[in-house]
Design an enzyme around this catalytic site. Structure first.
Site, PDB file in Angstrom:
ATOM      1  N   PRO A 135       0.726  -1.275  -0.127  1.00  0.00           N
ATOM      2  CA  PRO A 135      -0.008   0.049   0.005  1.00  0.00           C
ATOM      3  C   PRO A 135       0.928   1.147  -0.108  1.00  0.00           C
ATOM      4  O   PRO A 135       1.844   1.239   0.616  1.00  0.00           O
ATOM      5  CB  PRO A 135      -0.855  -0.346   1.272  1.00  0.00           C
ATOM      6  CG  PRO A 135       0.051  -0.767   2.279  1.00  0.00           C
ATOM      7  CD  PRO A 135       0.797  -1.906   1.266  1.00  0.00           C
ATOM      8  N   TYR A 182      -4.579  12.802 -14.663  1.00  0.00           N
ATOM      9  CA  TYR A 182      -5.753  11.935 -14.678  1.00  0.00           C
ATOM     10  C   TYR A 182      -7.196  12.610 -14.503  1.00  0.00           C
ATOM     11  O   TYR A 182      -8.016  11.595 -14.391  1.00  0.00           O
ATOM     12  CB  TYR A 182      -5.468  11.301 -13.379  1.00  0.00           C
ATOM     13  CG  TYR A 182      -4.185  10.446 -13.002  1.00  0.00           C
ATOM     14  CD1 TYR A 182      -3.558   9.658 -14.283  1.00  0.00           C
ATOM     15  CD2 TYR A 182      -3.574  10.533 -11.820  1.00  0.00           C
ATOM     16  CE1 TYR A 182      -2.295   9.271 -13.758  1.00  0.00           C
ATOM     17  CE2 TYR A 182      -2.408   9.852 -11.672  1.00  0.00           C
ATOM     18  CZ  TYR A 182      -1.821   9.418 -12.642  1.00  0.00           C
ATOM     19  OH  TYR A 182      -0.649   8.434 -12.547  1.00  0.00           O
ATOM     20  N   CYS A 191       1.631  29.058 -16.641  1.00  0.00           N
ATOM     21  CA  CYS A 191       1.196  29.383 -17.760  1.00  0.00           C
ATOM     22  C   CYS A 191       0.556  28.379 -18.610  1.00  0.00           C
ATOM     23  O   CYS A 191       1.083  28.168 -19.769  1.00  0.00           O
ATOM     24  CB  CYS A 191       2.196  30.274 -18.668  1.00  0.00           C
ATOM     25  SG  CYS A 191       3.087  31.609 -17.701  1.00  0.00           S
TER      26      CYS A 191
END
Length: 470
Positions: free
Chosen positions: A303, A346, A373
């Site tokens: 994990p 994502y 930017c």
């Protein structure tokens, strides 16, 4: 303070649809020691606004007690020496040391991560080296320091291991063969890793995994210890993780593996109302699945996000509030995609709140953006915020403890933020803020030698640069 109205505020657009609501920030998104007092929200006994003043913004703040509790819960669910912290989620020497102190192994995916873990005092035999394209130097270092396992991903990597062994690298290298089990899971295509179409591992369906095991067993450079698989990340249904575990467990039984690692991938809640499984539920699902496939040994997991994500949050300072009548409101902060790339990469979603009044309703809908930017420099597309938000406010985005600092960059030459651990009323700086001088430390400036009589006319400059001169 929570009733202060922002100058020029003309009203708020209420959220319509989606899961972000105008209510106060959900406490389930905050670190476990979060409390509310006269100074607003405190974590680890330290007010967030105080941290912003002391250490500046942007700032990553981690609840140390939360991190330690999550490590202990994982070990309780899977057993001693059966949990390796996936350090790619967030790594610095302080985090590596904490995970080691709590009984976790460390999973590293590069020579740099390996060096960080070693610098933190983690013994090499408590470290597992990952990576789909490890180079010769990384593999040789792993052999020389004596890592616990190298997770092998390809035949090309086996070639490099054997070459290093012939050149004198210690061996045999303890190996886990990474399998692509044909089961993919995860919230986004880019983080699904266990399918047949993956850059990771040896295919289970096409027989290359079995061929890899045979080669590892034959080679004097390697020692076959077991198999490994990982199906994806940000998985909210333990059944998906269990399906991948069952597929690789059956293979492990067939090849007589001694060890079985089924990766990580357990998801976390980023938005109000999302519910996630516990480590215990994940362990129950995985253990049931592998037993059903005939595996009777222990199972290891890796994990990362589920250890660190909720433990961390990011503090910013509001610099601009731009209202476009009939279109939207933009709220700009002093960070952005350089400290949280996930929304741009994502489409990940987050929430935001003002630490000075965490219980305040958030009826204002605005696009929370950074200072880069790029029009795509968006942290929260439609953030719910208090109506009295104003320039200079400290703003927080919770659940940023995984893949925020880890993916941070110097885009637009912004220095990367500092990282602070808080616990029992104390704040410890564990990663200092970069300076503008740090941004120049790798630049190489060589003296320029030009022909005698050379004049800096536009044409001469173009010609000189065309020949590779500075």
């Amino acid at each position: 303070m929570c009733q202060r109205r922002a100058a020029g505020w003309r009203g708020a657009r209420l959220p319509v649809g989606g899961t972000v609501t105008p209510s106060a920030i959900d406490p389930d998104l905050l670190p476990r020691t979060a409390t509310t007092g006269p100074a607003g929200l405190a974590v680890g006994g330290v007010p967030l606004t105080e941290l912003a003043e002391r250490f500046g913004t942007p700032l990553f703040v981690y609840d140390e007690e939360h991190l330690r509790r999550r490590c202990r819960e994982a070990v309780a669910a899977f057993g001693t020496d059966r949990v390796a912290y996936a350090s790619k989620a967030f790594l610095c020497t302080a985090m590596a040391r904490l995970a080691h102190e709590e009984g976790l192994l460390l999973d590293v995916a590069s020579g740099g991560e390996l060096r960080t873990a070693l610098r933190a005092g983690v013994p090499a035999d408590r470290i597992v080296l990952h990576g789909n394209n490890k180079d010769v130097a990384e593999l040789r270092t792993a052999a020389e320091v004596g890592v616990r396992h190298v997770v092998v991903d390809s035949f090309d990597e086996l070639d490099r291991i054997e070459e290093s062994h012939r050149d004198g690298a210690p061996g045999p290298l303890p190996v886990l063969v990474r399998v692509a089990p044909g089961v993919a899971a995860g919230a986004h295509e880019a983080i699904r890793t266990g399918g047949r179409d993956s850059k990771f591992g040896f295919g289970l369906v096409d027989g290359t995994a079995a061929e890899a095991v045979r080669r590892v067993r034959r080679s004097p450079a390697t020692r076959f210890d077991g198999v490994h698989a990982h199906v994806g990340s940000q998985v909210l249904d333990p059944a998906e993780l269990a399906a991948g575990a069952a597929a690789v467990a059956g293979f492990a039984v067939g090849v007589g593996a001694a060890d079985l690692t089924v990766g990580g991938g357990l998801g976390v809640a980023y938005l109000a109302g999302q519910r996630v499984p516990t480590f215990a539920a994940w362990a129950d699902a995985v253990h049931g699945a592998v037993r059903g496939a005939g595996w009777t040994g222990a199972v290891s997991v890796e994990p990362g996000r589920s250890i660190t994500a909720r433990a961390g949050l990011t503090l910013y300072r509001v610099g601009t509030v731009k209202r476009i009548e009939g279109v939207r409101t933009y709220v700009s902060v002093d960070g952005g995609m350089s400290d949280n790339l996930r929304p741009a990469l994502y489409g990940s979603r987050y929430e935001a709140f003002l630490p000075r009044c965490p219980r305040a309703p958030r009826p204002l809908r605005a696009r929370l953006v950074g200072k880069h930017c790029e029009s795509g420099d968006v942290l929260v597309d439609e953030a719910a915020l208090p109506a009295d938000l104003a320039v200079s406010d400290v703003l927080a985005t919770p659940v940023t403890g995984a893949y925020g600092y880890a993916m941070a960059s110097n885009y637009n030459k912004l220095p990367r933020p500092a990282v602070v651990f808080v616990r029992d009323g104390h704040a410890q700086l564990v990663v200092r803020r970069e300076t503008e001088e740090d941004l120049l430390r790798l630049d190489v400036t060589a003296p320029t030698v030009r022909p005698q009589g050379w004049a800096a006319t536009p044409g001469a400059v173009r010609a000189w640069r065309g020949h590779g001169a500075a």
